[in-house]
Design a protein around this motif. Structure first.
Motif, mmCIF file in Angstrom:
data_model
loop_
_atom_site.group_PDB
_atom_site.id
_atom_site.type_symbol
_atom_site.label_atom_id
_atom_site.label_comp_id
_atom_site.label_asym_id
_atom_site.label_seq_id
_atom_site.Cartn_x
_atom_site.Cartn_y
_atom_site.Cartn_z
ATOM 1 N N ARG A 25 0.747 -1.154 0.121
ATOM 2 C CA ARG A 25 -0.030 -0.393 0.137
ATOM 3 C C ARG A 25 1.263 1.135 -0.137
ATOM 4 N NH1 ARG A 25 -2.484 1.168 6.118
ATOM 5 N NH2 ARG A 25 0.351 0.806 7.137
ATOM 6 N N SER A 47 3.035 4.417 4.957
ATOM 7 C CA SER A 47 2.968 5.285 6.198
ATOM 8 C C SER A 47 3.758 6.779 5.919
ATOM 9 C CB SER A 47 2.537 4.939 7.427
ATOM 10 O OG SER A 47 2.654 5.938 8.355
ATOM 11 N N LEU A 85 5.450 6.236 9.948
ATOM 12 C CA LEU A 85 6.253 4.898 10.319
ATOM 13 C C LEU A 85 7.309 4.604 8.983
ATOM 14 C CD1 LEU A 85 5.732 2.924 12.275
ATOM 15 C CD2 LEU A 85 4.148 1.419 10.495
ATOM 16 N N PHE A 122 -0.193 -5.986 9.585
ATOM 17 C CA PHE A 122 0.282 -6.208 11.016
ATOM 18 C C PHE A 122 1.682 -7.425 10.830
ATOM 19 C CE2 PHE A 122 -0.387 -3.245 13.590
ATOM 20 C CZ PHE A 122 0.328 -2.676 14.114
ATOM 21 N N PHE A 171 4.255 -6.955 7.466
ATOM 22 C CA PHE A 171 5.981 -6.238 8.138
ATOM 23 C C PHE A 171 6.442 -7.214 8.336
ATOM 24 C CE2 PHE A 171 3.405 -3.307 10.381
ATOM 25 C CZ PHE A 171 3.903 -2.067 9.907
ATOM 26 N N SER A 206 -3.017 5.990 8.774
ATOM 27 C CA SER A 206 -2.052 5.664 10.396
ATOM 28 C C SER A 206 -2.875 5.598 11.697
ATOM 29 C CB SER A 206 -1.012 6.796 10.248
ATOM 30 O OG SER A 206 -0.390 6.565 9.529
ATOM 31 N N THR A 246 -5.517 1.924 11.176
ATOM 32 C CA THR A 246 -3.919 1.077 11.143
ATOM 33 C C THR A 246 -3.533 0.695 12.519
ATOM 34 O OG1 THR A 246 -4.092 1.946 9.003
ATOM 35 C CG2 THR A 246 -2.191 -0.691 9.935
ATOM 36 N N ALA A 247 -2.751 1.680 12.610
ATOM 37 C CA ALA A 247 -1.668 1.214 13.899
ATOM 38 C C ALA A 247 -2.830 1.861 15.237
ATOM 39 C CB ALA A 247 -1.087 2.675 14.324
ATOM 40 N N PHE A 250 10.276 -4.754 14.995
ATOM 41 C CA PHE A 250 10.044 -3.997 13.588
ATOM 42 C C PHE A 250 11.474 -4.119 13.017
ATOM 43 C CE2 PHE A 250 6.583 -1.162 15.034
ATOM 44 C CZ PHE A 250 5.383 -1.595 13.371
HETATM 45 C C1 OVM Z 1 1.097 3.383 10.312
HETATM 46 C C2 OVM Z 1 1.284 2.047 10.563
HETATM 47 C C3 OVM Z 1 1.217 1.342 10.716
HETATM 48 C C4 OVM Z 1 0.910 0.162 11.593
HETATM 49 C C5 OVM Z 1 1.995 0.585 12.872
HETATM 50 C C6 OVM Z 1 1.959 1.575 12.891
HETATM 51 C C7 OVM Z 1 3.101 0.557 15.595
HETATM 52 C C8 OVM Z 1 1.656 2.681 12.300
HETATM 53 O O1 OVM Z 1 0.237 3.486 9.143
HETATM 54 O O2 OVM Z 1 1.659 4.408 10.267
HETATM 55 O O3 OVM Z 1 2.520 1.400 14.186
#
Ligand code: OVM
Length: 399
Positions: free
Chosen positions: A81, A84, A87, A172, A175, A234, A237-238, A288
């Motif tokens: 996608r 971000s 991130l 997730f 990743f 974000s 998602t997060a 990560f």
């Molecule tokens: C984001 C994003 C996505 C997944 C995790 C995250 C834990 C950030 O889209 O910015 O941080």
């Protein structure tokens, strides 16, 4: 120095189901093998000790996020996608979106939510207890509470909210390497991504939530209008799966540590520290990646330019070099300095939101429940990045 000759190597697969079921033995193996371990299966360098993980998180110049913080290297691979803006970006591009979210999600901005969320937590706990004293805490509390308060706070309408957890679960998983967990999510990616994108538009968002405040920042010129939907994305998602599994972690911790529950009952002000201790203990976000921006030397090993580094946040959070009795969940410990929210410029921008959710829920529960104990074996939910729960059966004794 031919430092790379000395790199300990492991053929372990951190994303196998066996490891996802119980990653702790692998964490110990990797920590003991050395400060840097070469993972032959993924051609990746792993950091599993606190000192190296924290140093890499702080050193964004040598350990870049812009090539993705997952296994995929955006230098060579198309992201699943659009990346971000927070991130998966480095300064300076990272900084404007980050400043906006820091303000929108900061402690000041959250003050007006506390009262509502406390009332929501009390209503949820009352409703669950009215149904019975044996229940599955994973869906009934940890799943239900963030979904009850967070989408409202963002300002997204009620319809389609059941898409949030599946979207986050896939993000997730994505990743990690392209394994069976990623394949499982693939059939719904287009549909879920389209739904999420549709919720990020200005017209789709209520006018006093986090989403509207992001768009207002675009109106003020703090970010461009093109950035606004991705910054909202974000949050979506997060902000959901992380808090669901973070709250699961603290509920599981209390169910298995009755003496700690008694401490919380005696001193409800410990709710916040309890959540942070659970984030240290369980590390809802386990890993990560970063990408070396040059030949970077760490612990006598050269990580070559452009290579991926896998940082084991969960392992750092239980590194005996940093923590006394790291495997013990203990409210008398000071968990600050844990890397469960990351560290440095990318450290979780939503951490105050997460803490407020956990604190209000735990406070409501502690006022109503004298004992909480396991009512059956809990069951993990496997995800490439998250330490997650499918089921946490509990029996409670109401006050
Ligand atoms: C984001 C994003 C996505 C997944 C995790 C995250 C834990 C950030 O889209 O910015 O941080």
């Amino acid at each position: 120095m031919t430092a790379t000759a000395a790199v300990p190597t492991s053929d372990v697969d951190p994303f196998s189901h066996e490891v996802l079921e119980d990653p702790l033995p692998m964490h110990e193996q990797l920590r003991e093998a050395g400060p840097v371990v070469y993972l032959s299966r993924y051609d990746t360098y792993a950091f599993a000790r606190y000192e190296e993980v924290r140093a890499a998180l702080v050193d964004w110049q040598d350990f870049s996020s812009a090539a993705g913080v997952g296994h995929a290297n955006f230098r060579y691979e198309e992201p699943w996608r659009p990346p971000s803006l927070l991130l998966e970006a480095d300064p300076p591009r990272h900084d404007a979106p980050r400043r906006v979210l820091t303000k929108v999600l900061g402690p000041r901005a959250l003050r007006r939510l506390r009262e509502d969320w406390s009332a929501d937590a009390e209503a949820l706990v009352d409703a669950v207890l009215a149904e019975g004293t044996t229940f599955d805490a994973a869906p009934a509390l940890a799943g239900a509470f963030p979904l009850r308060v967070f989408p409202d706070a963002v300002g997204i309408p009620a319809d389609g909210r059941e898409n949030l957890l599946p979207y986050g679960d896939h993000a997730f998983n994505a990743f990690g390497p392209a394994n069976d967990l990623v394949a499982k999510g693939a059939p719904r990616v287009a549909e879920l991504s389209a739904w999420v994108a549709s919720r990020c538009a200005r017209e789709a968002l209520g006018d006093d939530g986090f989403g509207a405040q992001i768009w207002a920042a675009a109106d003020r010129g703090e970010i461009t209008p093109a950035m606004a939907p991705l910054v909202v994305r974000s949050l979506l998602t997060a902000g959901v799966d992380t808090t669901v599994h973070g709250i699961s972690a603290v509920l599981h911790a209390f169910a298995t540590h009755p003496e700690q529950w008694q401490r919380l009952r005696a001193e409800p002000g410990l709710a916040r520290v309890a959540f942070d201790e659970a984030v240290r203990w369980e590390s809802p976000v386990q890993t990560f990646f970063r990408t070396a921006t040059g030949d970077v030397e760490v612990g006598g090993v050269v990580v070559p330019d452009g290579r991926k580094i896998l940082m084991f946040l969960a392992s750092a959070n239980r590194d005996p070099r940093r923590w006394a009795d790291p495997d013990v969940f203990d409210l008398s410990r000071d968990p600050s300095g844990h890397v469960g929210f990351g560290f440095g410029i990318h450290q979780c921008v939503g951490q105050h939101v997460a803490r407020l959710e956990a604190e209000t829920l735990l406070t409501a529960l502690a006022a109503r429940v004298e004992r909480i104990e396991p009512a059956g074996p809990p069951r993990r939910h496997h995800n490439n990045t998250l330490r997650a729960w499918a089921s946490i059966p509990v029996r409670v004794t109401p006050v």
